[in-house]
Scaffold this active site. Structure first.
Site: not given
Ligand code: GLY
Length: 581
Positions: A412, A434, A410, A484, A463-464, A392
């Site tokens: 991912n 995710d 991102t 992540g 998402s994070s 990301t």
């Molecule tokens: N793909 C990582 C996130 O969106 O958290």
């Protein structure tokens, strides 16, 4: 090499702090304005606008693309479009037009904040069975590689939305640097070459991925000029036709044909139906600062707010390091438990956000923390039976008028799905992982999920990503990170370091640690804790686990008293560039 230029403060107009404190309304096209409580007031006079700009991104070509459109008369939002599109070309291992992004924008005029949700969605034909093997175990290949792992991309629609609603320039102008770099070529940096080498077995499964990333069967050599004419053409179509250049017509037909030929299930209707959205950001106050951050479908802002609310009951500044780390880790543990249990796409699930963001809820969680002992995660009840929830990029921008953009983007995992849709140059994401695809089984980041994050047609996966803007009485930071599940804790630590008075350069270089409820370990970057702190934490019951990989944070700060801008790119990524100009 890291460039981090400290600008000479320019003459700035001043306004009374009261003007700053009177604003802070969060707004969204699909929601009522949400008033943000004002930061602490002091009587100092502060700069109204920087008069110059700062950009920090993971690649110097992208940072320079941002400055190029600022020089053409663009604002921070045009620069954000230019930086994101350029990263799609020069840092495809992390983000791109085949993926999605989340952004917090601050418009200086009216002191307004907005969140842009350009997260991917599940296609209408999504079927959980595709991600489960015959023996019931998770099919990690389907979740992470090839077209079944790809959500409907959100980045093109998000860039078009930002350009149209917030930019000053045309899309043609903002996308011009990315198109030029894709056409004329550039030298891939070591990280891109390493990412291609790392993923070469999977890239080899798809002819268009081989053609793009493994010319002559190998990753591009050091110093080689690498061109991306298919992506240049796709970007040109977006520049000329906006959403229609990607979600309808030639590009859409090529995307769907390529996905279906390789066993995926996208349709033209999936692409046609995609919409980027504006949402009200999460706003939390901590030690006199207003933190504007990402709402669901990111779990990041809710977790950061919950952690800060818990920590606001402690005076971390007066604590020895083991005690401070203990309280921060316990707050992380509790926030990640809630992340796993409650959060998902707000268009599909009802979440108890009022509770999760409430100081009373944080008070209760704080009470459950013992002063001298780790709480085993297994002792913290889950809120519900779970039906059973690195790669990301982030960039930060402040322009001469004080507009700000925090953008985390991102595809991912490293190089996303590794699947390039033939004829488009578009590397598709693997964001379907995710979702909580298989009950009670963690995703690639070890995150568990609940029904709230189960896949459904048209739903956004949790998402994070935690792009954030931190606004204090006289200092502001634009901050974010890849990583992540560690995005949340890295951004949190960056916010704490900024509020402690650290500079942009100190924040990005700071050593980091992470806890996410399960697995019940504290991940630690080498050099974060001295031996005494490690021993003290171990005696409290923590299991410390070294972790080598940490996100590449990009931070810009504005000290409104001295009118000084700073921009810093994480020293863990030598190709990054933080620059003030
Ligand atoms: N793909 C990582 C996130 O969106 O958290």
């Amino acid at each position: 090499m890291i460039f981090s230029l400290r600008a000479v403060a320019l003459r700035g107009r001043v306004l009374l702090l009261a003007a700053l404190c009177s604003g802070g309304a969060a707004f969204a096209a699909d929601g009522a304005p949400r008033a943000a409580p004002a930061p602490a007031v002091n009587a100092a006079a502060i700069s109204q606008r920087p008069g110059h700009a700062a950009i920090a991104s993971a690649n110097f070509l992208a940072t320079n693309a941002g400055f190029e459109v600022l020089a053409k008369g663009g604002n921070a939002f045009d620069a954000a479009v230019a930086v994101a599109a350029t990263l799609s070309v020069v840092e495809p291992e992390s983000s791109g037009i085949g993926g999605g992004f989340m952004a917090v924008l601050h418009r200086a005029k009216g002191d307004r904040d907005v969140f842009i949700d350009a997260r991917e969605t599940a296609p209408a034909a999504v079927d959980r069975k595709d991600y489960v093997n015959a023996d019931g175990s998770p099919n990690r290949d389907a979740a992470l590689k090839g077209p079944l792992s790809a959500g409907i991309p959100g980045e093109p629609a998000g860039l078009v939305l930002i350009a149209k609603r917030y930019g000053r320039l045309s899309l043609q102008q903002s996308l011009a640097p990315a198109i030029r770099i894709a056409r004329d070529g550039f030298q891939p940096d070591p990280r891109l070459r390493d990412s291609i080498a790392e993923q070469k077995q999977d890239l080899r499964r798809w002819p268009a991925s081989v053609a793009k990333y493994l010319p002559n069967g190998k990753p591009p050599a050091e110093g080689a000029i690498w061109r991306d004419p298919d992506q240049a053409r796709t970007l040109e179509l977006i520049a000329a036709h906006g959403d229609d250049g990607f979600y309808r017509g030639e590009t859409a037909k090529k995307l769907v044909a390529a996905v279906q030929a390789a066993g995926g299930n996208w349709t033209l209707a999936d692409l046609d139906g995609y919409r980027a959205k504006e949402r009200a950001p999460i706003v939390v106050n901590y030690r006199g600062y207003r933190i504007v951050t990402a709402p669901p479908p990111s779990s990041g802002g809710v977790a950061i707010a919950e952690i800060l609310n818990i920590l606001s009951g402690f005076d971390l500044t007066r604590m020895a390091q083991p005690q401070r780390v203990h309280y921060i880790v316990e707050a992380m543990r509790r926030a990640f438990r809630d992340h796993n249990d409650y959060l998902g796409d707000p268009d599909f699930v009802t979440m108890p956000l009022d509770m999760l963001l409430s100081p009373f809820y944080a008070d209760g969680l704080r009470q459950s923390i013992l002063p001298d002992k780790a709480t085993p995660s297994s002792m913290l009840p889950r809120a519900e039976a779970s039906e059973p929830g690195m790669h990301t990029t982030h960039f930060s921008i402040i322009d001469a008028d004080g507009n700000m953009a925090a953008v985390t983007s991102t595809v991912n995992y490293v190089m996303g799905s590794t699947f390039v849709a033939a004829g488009t140059g578009v590397l598709l994401n693997d964001e379907m992982d995710d979702f909580a695809l298989v009950p009670n089984k963690p995703n690639v980041y070890g995150l568990l999920g609940s029904v709230a994050n189960a896949p459904k047609p048209g739903k956004r996966m949790l998402s994070s990503m935690s792009p954030s803007i931190v606004i204090g009485a006289d200092r502001t930071a634009v901050i974010g990170s890849p990583g992540g599940s560690t995005i949340i804790t890295q951004v949190l630590e960056g916010i704490l370091h900024f509020i402690d008075g650290e500079s942009a350069q100190q924040i990005v270089a700071h050593k980091r640690f992470h806890h996410q409820y399960m697995p019940d370990v504290v991940n630690v970057e080498q050099g974060t804790f001295d031996a005494a702190t490690s021993d003290a934490l171990t005696r409290m019951g923590y299991t410390l686990k070294p972790r080598a990989s940490w996100g590449f944070m990009n931070v810009v700060t504005w000290d409104r008293k001295t009118n000084q801008l700073d921009a810093a790119s994480d020293p863990r990524r030598p190709s990054g560039l933080g620059k003030v100009q």
